[in-house]
Structures are given as structure tokens and as C-alpha cells.
Design a protein around this motif. Structure first.
Motif, PDB file in Angstrom:
ATOM      1  N   ALA A  44      37.122  36.370 -12.667  1.00 46.02           N
ATOM      2  CA  ALA A  44      35.984  37.013 -13.615  1.00 46.02           C
ATOM      3  C   ALA A  44      35.685  36.259 -14.846  1.00 46.02           C
ATOM      4  CB  ALA A  44      36.451  38.388 -13.823  1.00 46.02           C
ATOM      5  N   TRP A  45      36.780  35.965 -15.531  1.00 45.21           N
ATOM      6  CA  TRP A  45      36.614  35.165 -16.748  1.00 45.21           C
ATOM      7  C   TRP A  45      35.920  33.693 -16.744  1.00 45.21           C
ATOM      8  CZ3 TRP A  45      41.411  34.356 -20.638  1.00 45.21           C
ATOM      9  CH2 TRP A  45      40.610  34.049 -21.865  1.00 45.21           C
ATOM     10  N   LEU A  46      36.306  33.085 -15.426  1.00 53.54           N
ATOM     11  CA  LEU A  46      35.765  31.916 -15.261  1.00 53.54           C
ATOM     12  C   LEU A  46      34.197  32.097 -14.816  1.00 53.54           C
ATOM     13  CD1 LEU A  46      36.398  29.106 -15.149  1.00 53.54           C
ATOM     14  CD2 LEU A  46      36.965  29.444 -12.614  1.00 53.54           C
ATOM     15  N   ASN A  47      33.837  32.941 -14.213  1.00 47.58           N
ATOM     16  CA  ASN A  47      32.451  33.472 -13.904  1.00 47.58           C
ATOM     17  C   ASN A  47      31.581  33.671 -15.031  1.00 47.58           C
ATOM     18  OD1 ASN A  47      32.698  32.678 -11.132  1.00 47.58           O
ATOM     19  ND2 ASN A  47      33.035  34.801 -10.541  1.00 47.58           N
ATOM     20  N   PHE A  48      32.336  34.460 -16.080  1.00 44.44           N
ATOM     21  CA  PHE A  48      31.615  35.113 -17.020  1.00 44.44           C
ATOM     22  C   PHE A  48      31.425  33.999 -18.343  1.00 44.44           C
ATOM     23  CE2 PHE A  48      31.435  37.442 -21.202  1.00 44.44           C
ATOM     24  CZ  PHE A  48      30.494  38.114 -21.202  1.00 44.44           C
ATOM     25  N   ASP A  49      32.627  33.347 -18.571  1.00 49.18           N
ATOM     26  CA  ASP A  49      32.791  32.187 -19.492  1.00 49.18           C
ATOM     27  C   ASP A  49      33.556  31.240 -19.416  1.00 49.18           C
ATOM     28  OD1 ASP A  49      32.479  31.025 -22.227  1.00 49.18           O
ATOM     29  OD2 ASP A  49      33.592  32.540 -23.166  1.00 49.18           O
ATOM     30  N   PRO A  50      32.854  30.214 -18.684  1.00 50.37           N
ATOM     31  CA  PRO A  50      34.129  29.128 -18.267  1.00 50.37           C
ATOM     32  C   PRO A  50      34.551  28.377 -19.385  1.00 50.37           C
ATOM     33  CG  PRO A  50      31.618  28.729 -17.395  1.00 50.37           C
ATOM     34  CD  PRO A  50      32.087  30.180 -18.173  1.00 50.37           C
ATOM     35  N   GLU A  51      33.609  28.038 -20.705  1.00 49.47           N
ATOM     36  CA  GLU A  51      34.261  27.579 -21.757  1.00 49.47           C
ATOM     37  C   GLU A  51      35.110  28.184 -22.249  1.00 49.47           C
ATOM     38  OE1 GLU A  51      30.747  27.786 -21.393  1.00 49.47           O
ATOM     39  OE2 GLU A  51      30.289  26.022 -20.276  1.00 49.47           O
ATOM     40  N   MET A  55      38.830  26.823 -23.379  1.00 53.36           N
ATOM     41  CA  MET A  55      39.449  26.912 -24.739  1.00 53.36           C
ATOM     42  C   MET A  55      40.630  27.714 -24.951  1.00 53.36           C
ATOM     43  SD  MET A  55      35.752  26.911 -27.133  1.00 53.36           S
ATOM     44  CE  MET A  55      36.936  26.970 -28.402  1.00 53.36           C
ATOM     45  N   ALA A  56      40.596  28.913 -24.247  1.00 53.68           N
ATOM     46  CA  ALA A  56      41.893  29.661 -24.672  1.00 53.68           C
ATOM     47  C   ALA A  56      43.104  29.093 -24.069  1.00 53.68           C
ATOM     48  CB  ALA A  56      41.628  31.055 -23.698  1.00 53.68           C
ATOM     49  N   GLU A  57      43.098  28.271 -22.774  1.00 53.76           N
ATOM     50  CA  GLU A  57      44.247  27.559 -22.256  1.00 53.76           C
ATOM     51  C   GLU A  57      44.729  26.334 -23.344  1.00 53.76           C
ATOM     52  OE1 GLU A  57      45.662  25.298 -18.267  1.00 53.76           O
ATOM     53  OE2 GLU A  57      43.285  25.842 -18.332  1.00 53.76           O
ATOM     54  N   ILE A  58      43.653  25.704 -24.012  1.00 51.17           N
ATOM     55  CA  ILE A  58      43.703  24.437 -24.739  1.00 51.17           C
ATOM     56  C   ILE A  58      44.390  25.141 -26.359  1.00 51.17           C
ATOM     57  CG2 ILE A  58      42.664  23.004 -26.193  1.00 51.17           C
ATOM     58  CD1 ILE A  58      40.693  22.314 -23.949  1.00 51.17           C
ATOM     59  N   SER A  59      43.940  26.380 -26.439  1.00 51.38           N
ATOM     60  CA  SER A  59      44.442  27.003 -27.741  1.00 51.38           C
ATOM     61  C   SER A  59      45.845  27.303 -27.639  1.00 51.38           C
ATOM     62  CB  SER A  59      43.582  27.852 -28.299  1.00 51.38           C
ATOM     63  OG  SER A  59      42.152  27.332 -28.564  1.00 51.38           O
ATOM     64  N   ALA A  60      46.146  27.915 -26.413  1.00 53.46           N
ATOM     65  CA  ALA A  60      47.699  28.382 -26.325  1.00 53.46           C
ATOM     66  C   ALA A  60      48.547  27.113 -26.088  1.00 53.46           C
ATOM     67  CB  ALA A  60      47.552  29.169 -24.905  1.00 53.46           C
ATOM     68  N   ASN A  61      48.118  26.259 -25.507  1.00 51.97           N
ATOM     69  CA  ASN A  61      49.002  24.965 -25.344  1.00 51.97           C
ATOM     70  C   ASN A  61      49.245  24.451 -26.607  1.00 51.97           C
ATOM     71  OD1 ASN A  61      49.415  25.408 -22.531  1.00 51.97           O
ATOM     72  ND2 ASN A  61      47.652  24.158 -22.112  1.00 51.97           N
TER      73      ASN A  61
END
Length: 109
Positions: A44-51, A55-61
Motif C-alpha cells: 500500500a505504501w509502495l502504491n501510494f508513495d514509492p519514493e 527514503m524511509a529505508e535509506i534513512s533507517a539504514n
């Protein structure tokens, strides 16, 4: 304290609306495909806002740690979106809940 309770109730309402929308979309997709369809929060998040997801994954890492995404966040993103939003709505409602006075409105607060 009233402002925090109001904010928690507003967040609870927003999460409840998101849960109803996600559940309705899953219901419509299930009826149209004649099988049970449950959209995961990640999809759902990927369909709503892929960027935003990237960015959340990059920021978390980069800011929290590289070992946080796969063992902790990925399993949450794999759960049905409506269930996660219902859980959030319940949590925010519980935080913003005020216990009623034991003797009604005329008792001291």
C-alpha cells in the motif's frame, strides 16, 4: 493535557479512517477476484508513495542503523494494512482516553 488528548484522538480517527479505506479496498478487490485479497502495508505504501518508502529505508539504514530495517520494519510492512491501521487507531485512542469521573459530572476532577 487537553491538547495532547485531542491530538491522540485526532490521530486515532485518522488511523481508523485509513483502516476503513484499506479494508474497503481489500473487500472490493476480494469480490472482484473471487478470492481473499489483503494488501500489505508495504504494498500500500509502495502504491501510494514509492519514493517515500525508499527514503524511509535509506534513512533507517543510515541514521538508525543498518540492522534495523530487515528484522524489525520489514515484518511490520508485510502485515495487512487494515490491521496495522486498526492497531494504531486503538493505541492512539487508548493514549487519548480519559477515564470518566466515578460519580458523574458533579465530582471533583
Amino acid at each position: 493535557m487537553r491538547t495532547v488528548r485531542f491530538l491522540m484522538r485526532a490521530l486515532s480517527l485518522a488511523a481508523l479512517i485509513a483502516a476503513v479505506v484499506a479494508g474497503t479496498m481489500d473487500s472490493v478487490n476480494s469480490v472482484s477476484s473471487s478470492s481473499v485479497v489483503m494488501t500489505s502495508l508495504g504494498n500500500a505504501w509502495l502504491n501510494f508513495d514509492p519514493e517515500g518508502l525508499a527514503m524511509a529505508e535509506i534513512s533507517a539504514n543510515s541514521y538508525v542503523g543498518s540492522d534495523i530495517w530487515r528484522p524489525y520494519v520489514a515484518p511490520v510492512l508485510a502485515q495487512p494494512a487494515f490491521a496495522i491501521f486498526l492497531g494504531l487507531a486503538l493505541f492512539f485512542w487508548m493514549v487519548g482516553y480519559r477515564k470518566p469521573a466515578p460519580f458523574g459530572r458533579f465530582s471533583a476532577r
